[in-house]
Design a protein around this motif. Structure first.
Motif, short mmCIF file in Angstrom:
data_model
loop_
_atom_site.label_atom_id
_atom_site.label_comp_id
_atom_site.label_asym_id
_atom_site.label_seq_id
_atom_site.Cartn_x
_atom_site.Cartn_y
_atom_site.Cartn_z
N ASN A 1 0.84 -1.19 0.00
CA ASN A 1 0.00 0.00 0.00
C ASN A 1 0.88 1.24 0.00
O ASN A 1 2.05 1.19 0.37
N LEU A 2 0.28 2.33 -0.42
CA LEU A 2 1.00 3.59 -0.35
C LEU A 2 1.03 4.02 1.10
O LEU A 2 0.05 3.86 1.81
N SER A 3 2.17 4.52 1.58
CA SER A 3 2.05 5.20 2.86
C SER A 3 2.89 6.47 2.82
O SER A 3 4.08 6.46 3.08
N PRO A 4 2.23 7.55 2.43
CA PRO A 4 2.91 8.83 2.34
C PRO A 4 3.53 9.18 3.70
O PRO A 4 2.90 8.95 4.73
N LEU B 1 0.03 9.96 11.03
CA LEU B 1 -0.94 10.63 11.90
C LEU B 1 -1.66 9.58 12.73
O LEU B 1 -1.95 8.49 12.25
N PRO B 2 -1.95 9.93 13.98
CA PRO B 2 -2.68 8.95 14.78
C PRO B 2 -4.08 8.74 14.21
O PRO B 2 -4.70 9.67 13.73
N LEU B 3 -4.55 7.53 14.24
CA LEU B 3 -5.91 7.17 13.83
C LEU B 3 -6.19 7.49 12.36
O LEU B 3 -6.35 6.59 11.54
N VAL B 4 -6.23 8.79 12.03
CA VAL B 4 -6.56 9.19 10.66
C VAL B 4 -5.56 8.58 9.69
O VAL B 4 -5.92 8.13 8.60
N LEU C 1 -7.05 6.46 6.80
CA LEU C 1 -7.12 7.09 5.49
C LEU C 1 -5.88 6.90 4.63
O LEU C 1 -5.97 6.78 3.42
N PHE C 2 -4.71 6.87 5.25
CA PHE C 2 -3.51 7.05 4.44
C PHE C 2 -2.62 5.82 4.34
O PHE C 2 -1.43 5.92 4.13
N GLN C 3 -3.23 4.65 4.53
CA GLN C 3 -2.45 3.44 4.25
C GLN C 3 -3.24 2.55 3.30
O GLN C 3 -3.47 1.38 3.56
N GLN C 4 -3.70 3.14 2.23
CA GLN C 4 -4.51 2.41 1.27
C GLN C 4 -3.72 2.18 -0.01
O GLN C 4 -2.69 2.80 -0.25
#
Lengths: 307, 360, 361
Positions: A121-124, A130-133, A137-140
């Motif tokens: 997955n992408l992980s910018p 960021l915690p939780l978010v 949201l950002f490990q898709q």
């Protein structure tokens, strides 16, 4: 408990992706007044091709490309029937869908039960930490972002551009569109090809990223859920995106609830998207104005520019 | 692969001959019917792999036909009838759903011998066969008990059928036998034999809840195993060694060898001693064994597992020996009692230490 | 209007050319399948023999064709009435399932019964419940204007889940080791077999199907309401002019279609299956749409088309065993038949004309 919630919230994006792609494609097709019920068949054929190619060559881009090609090829058969021969859209869609399912079993036969590793997955860098978010949201996967971007762009296209408005006119009243000088058949053809491209991407995503493996019947009704989603989202891309996410969460919620030791009859969870779709359809169709605002008026009707 | 079906091509019109009589020189026709398409692991793979054992053991004396993708329903009957009309002498049915059709066929064709995998009804010419998969499952449970760091096991299981409950219970008993600190085992019921995306999501869901060993208990596909590999947790599987799908994280598999039983049955047909009995074969018969043990297990741990397997083979150990508690607090197996075959086959409880409830 | 050519509807379509459509379809599908099967490594002529001749070459195979044809024809007759009136019931699969589930409650509740009224009661229950399931779509269409296409499609999926729920719960055989299936039905719940030896599976349900086909023929050709439904499809105004409201047409056609599919469901559980189980139909509800179209939406045509499809199905099972055809081949063949049919139907209905450049706006 927190982990479970994060799992459902984050997982819903991944689960929603193939539904969303196919549904956005179908929504655009239906916006031009054409109903293509071969979504399930196109997704299945594309999924089989994507897995077969990616497994053989290790090149996932090639896999996606050929999968989209396969899906578009099927949709061209549909286009010839519906646009050139004015055949009944419902029956043509079912026919091509059956063809697609058959071809998927055929292509997938030598790949039964094989699996491969999913691409990372992408992980910018900053966002994903960021915690939780960040987790949700950002490990898709890249395709997941693409799907939501496509939903947004489709909304923008239909609502904000001249071509989008023409597209809608074709679905509202093809005769008027024709008289205004728009190439109704050509616009419908482009829409069908766009729809097939999206179904193809959705199918390819399902067999190479969401569940990186092939088994006959892998798509398992997801094409029909996509058709339902278009109605659930009242033909509006952003609502469809919301619906896809909701359906994705529902599909996962059942599993997550089970793993905590409770048990809801799984059949109830599985039926929910379809029940909700019927309710929404009845609600928007009830009001003549509402349905005019949402559903394409000429949906399902062929158009022949006779004069 | 398209030519997987090696049928005796009978040329023109097939007569309706129901005789499966053996002629002195003619090879025995054996047909294996599998419910789904055949993969490299799993149920259908194992059902069909038995063919190799048969061919190796009987060579020219038999002809083996394999037909796949024959699910339950009206079509299954037609396929079976066709096989019998083509002269099949021994029919091996690989799906529970083939039971009623197979029974009807066996009634009509007294010469035919049927071996049905996974059912519970018999006729003089209709035998059933179930593996004691729970034995291998107990051994894999030991491996899981050794390997878990979080003390949390997760199970992705197909249907809450008696056979599946037996396998699940034995797994948990095996894990508890080597690890007293285990947390209650989490289970996700797929209520399907075949839904790969749900296999995967279920595994992910369990991993998100802290499970670091995932037991893929009869899902139709290796999806849950591949997911475990991807997420870096151990995978345990049923039926086939799934190491190819989890090269680094394959902890243990119960390996089924249906062919051993096929061969015995075919031999009994050749000898004229076939009986419509209920075969329940496990480690002792060579029909089940533990396979694909991870290199991460220590020498002692592997030795303990294999020793337990030897104890099962010589009959000195049985996983379902009391006292065993039901997870609703009552006693499931009384102290000193060992469940007999029919009790195991009609199992309807979950043992203590499983965090799940049965619906009925 | 592709590449400067367009289709123009013929003012008159001769009966002869309409009759030609199935024939052209047939020939095209055969040619197409020969190419396909040849490509798959199966000898094409051998496959053709298996598909078309072998199913009629023995009493057993003919009996199998009858079993397969019965539900296809029955459902298609019901659907065709709706299709002629442009009411798109895509939900026959779900209506079949609900009909079978409801009817199965009777023998499951009274498994020891010897009352010969059981089968007729089940048939009634199947028809009523199938019709009721389709009636949901009719109610939503007439009350809320909700598309029956979408609603019946959704109801298919929901029906499957209802079946799964009940067969894993209340309708499960209590002695069946919790396998998802019901008890076997008593003999009074079964259609009588046509031959006494127990080898042939064909049963009396085929008479019901033929009888209902005759009723359908009389209905559409001889009765006023059948005629209005025929007209209703062509133009809504014409139907209301004949004193037949569009709403009434929606109700009647969906209820008839649902009842037929429900009855077909009873035919499966009280025929070849003999109990309730998770898989009741190999997609009869969808295949019947093909049959209805292939039969030109005409009762006689449907009888022929259903028989043809059944022959090919039975033949395909034989070809899979005897010549090593992959199991997916019959599915592809099915799709191909329909695609060719739709194409050749268009070609007799329309003429291809070249459009003058100035005619294109």
């Amino acid at each position: 408990m927190m982990d479970t919630i994060i799992f459902v919230l984050a997982g819903a994006f991944a689960t929603a992706t193939p539904l969303l792609l196919a549904a956005i494609g179908e929504a655009v097709v239906e916006k031009t007044g054409v109903m293509n019920l071969s979504v399930e068949g196109m997704m299945a054929f594309a999924a089989a091709v994507a897995f077969a190619v990616t497994y053989q060559t290790g090149n996932i881009v090639l896999g996606f490309g050929l999968a989209v090609g396969a899906s578009v090829a099927l949709s061209l058969v549909f286009s010839v029937l519906v646009l050139a021969f004015s055949a009944n859209q419902i029956v043509s869609g079912l026919a091509v869908g059956i063809l697609g399912l058959g071809l998927s079993s055929l292509v997938g036969r030598n790949f039964e039960n094989l699996t491969m590793m999913a691409p990372a997955n992408l992980s910018p860098p900053v966002l994903s930490e960021l915690p939780l978010v960040g987790l949700i949201l950002f490990q898709q996967n890249a395709i997941t972002y693409l799907a939501f971007a496509v939903a947004f762009l489709t909304w923008w296209f239909l609502a904000r551009t001249r071509h989008g408005r023409i597209t809608k006119v074709v679905g509202e009243d093809p005769a008027i569109a024709h008289n205004l000088g728009f190439a109704v058949i050509r616009i419908r053809l482009f829409a069908i090809i766009f729809g097939a491209t999206m179904s193809g991407l959705g199918g390819a995503y399902a067999s190479t990223i969401l569940t990186p493996g092939w088994s006959d019947g892998l798509i398992a009704g997801r094409g029909w859920i996509a058709v339902a989603l278009v109605v659930f989202g009242t033909w509006r891309p952003l609502r469809i995106a919301f619906g896809a996410y909701l359906f994705g969460a529902l599909l996962l919620g059942d599993l997550a609830v089970q793993a905590t030791g409770f048990s809801v009859p799984p059949q109830i969870m599985t039926s929910l998207p379809y029940v909700m779709t019927i309710v929404v359809l009845a609600a928007v169709s009830r009001n003549a104005l509402l349905i005019r605002l949402n559903a394409p008026v000429s949906l399902g009707q062929n158009f022949r520019p006779s004069k | 692969m398209f030519q997987i079906i090696r049928a005796p091509l009978l040329g023109a019109v097939l007569s309706m001959s129901w005789s499966g009589a053996l002629f002195a020189q003619e090879p025995l026709d054996v047909a294996i019917v599998a419910p789904n398409a055949i993969g490299d692991v799993g149920w259908d793979h194992e059902v069909v792999r038995g063919k190799e054992v048969l061919e190796e053991r009987f060579g020219e004396k038999i002809n083996v036909t394999v037909i796949d993708s024959v699910g339950e329903g009206p079509n299954a009957t037609r396929v079976m009838n066709r096989l019998v009309a083509n002269g099949t002498d021994v029919l091996i049915l690989g799906s529970f759903g083939h039971m009623s059709d197979g029974l009807a066929l066996a009634k009509r064709s007294p010469e035919l011998k049927v071996l049905h995998i996974g059912g519970y009804q018999n006729l003089p010419n209709f035998a059933t066969f179930t593996t004691r998969h729970y034995q291998a499952s107990y051994l894999c449970g030991m491996a899981a008990g050794y390997a878990t760091k979080n003390q949390q096991l997760g199970v992705v299981a197909a249907f809450p059928l008696p056979e599946v409950l037996g396998i699940l219970n034995a797994y948990v008993l095996g894990a508890q036998s080597v690890n007293p600190d285990l947390k209650p085992v989490k289970v996700v019921w797929l209520n399907a034999w075949y839904d790969p995306p749900r296999d995967r999501s279920s595994a992910e869901s369990l991993i998100s809840q802290g499970a670091d060993v995932i037991y893929s208990l009869f899902p139709g596909t290796p999806s849950a195993v591949a997911t475990a590999e991807e997420k870096g947790v151990y995978a345990v599987t049923t039926l086939s060694d799934n190491s190819a799908h989890a090269p680094t994280k394959h902890l243990c598999a119960g390996q089924a060898n249906f062919g051993v039983v096929y061969a015995d049955v075919v031999q009994s047909v050749i000898d004229g001693t076939f009986e419509g009995k209920d075969i329940f074969a496990g480690v002792a018969e060579g029909a089940m064994e533990v396979a694909g043990l991870s290199k991460d297990l220590t020498e002692e741990q592997r030795a303990a597992i294999l020793a337990k397997q030897d104890a099962m083979r010589d009959g000195s150990f049985d996983p379902f020996t009391g006292p065993v508690m039901n997870n609703n607090g009552s006693e499931a197996i009384a102290s000193g009692k060992t469940l007999n075959s029919s009790e195991i086959k009609s199992m309807d409880f979950l043992v203590e230490g499983i965090d799940s409830r049965l619906q009925n | 209007m592709i590449g400067g050519y367009a289709l123009v509807q013929r003012s008159e379509v001769s009966l002869k050319s309409i009759m030609l459509v199935p024939l052209v379809t047939f020939v095209l599908a055969l040619l197409g399948s020969m190419v396909l099967f040849g490509f798959l490594g199966a000898p094409p002529l051998e496959v053709l023999y298996r598909l078309l001749i072998d199913p009629l070459a023995s009493a057993y195979n003919i009996s199998e064709v009858v079993i397969k044809a019965a539900p296809l024809i029955l459902i298609a007759q019901g659907l065709a009435i709706g299709f002629r009136a442009k009411v798109w019931n895509i939900g026959a699969e779900g209506q079949l399932i609900i009909g079978a589930v409801a009817a199965s409650v009777i023998p499951i509740t009274f498994p020891e019964s010897q009352n010969i009224l059981m089968l007729p009661t089940m048939m009634l229950a199947g028809m009523i419940s199938g019709a009721a399931w389709a009636g949901i779509a009719a109610a939503l269409k007439t009350r809320f204007n909700a598309s029956e296409i979408i609603v019946t499609l959704m109801l298919n999926q929901i029906a499957v889940q209802i079946l799964y729920f009940l067969i894993n719960g209340p309708l499960k055989d209590p002695m069946g080791f919790s396998y998802p299936q019901s008890v076997s039905f008593p003999p009074v719940a079964m259609y009588p077999l046509l031959s006494g030896d127990g080898v042939l599976r064909a049963n009396a349900s085929i008479f019901v199907v033929v009888l209902l086909s005759i009723v359908a023929l009389i209905y559409v050709t001889r009765t006023f309401s059948g005629y209005t439904l025929l007209v209703g499809g062509l133009a809504p105004s014409a139907a209301s002019y004949a004193g037949f409201s569009a709403k009434k047409a929606v109700w009647i056609t969906l209820l008839i279609g649902g009842a037929a599919a429900g009855l077909a469901g009873v035919g499966e559980i009280s025929g070849p299956i003999g109990r309730l189980q998770p898989s009741l139909s190999p997609g009869y509800g969808f295949a019947a749409i093909i049959v209805a179209y292939l039969g030109g939406l005409h009762p006689v045509g449907i009888l022929l088309a259903g028989t043809f499809m059944a022959i090919v199905y039975v033949g395909a099972d034989g070809a899979i065993i005897d010549v090593g055809l992959p199991p997916a081949a019959p599915v592809i063949f099915q799709g191909m038949v329909l695609v060719f049919y739709l194409a050749s139907f268009a070609l007799v209905q329309y003429r291809i004309v070249r459009i003058q450049p100035e005619a294109r706006a």
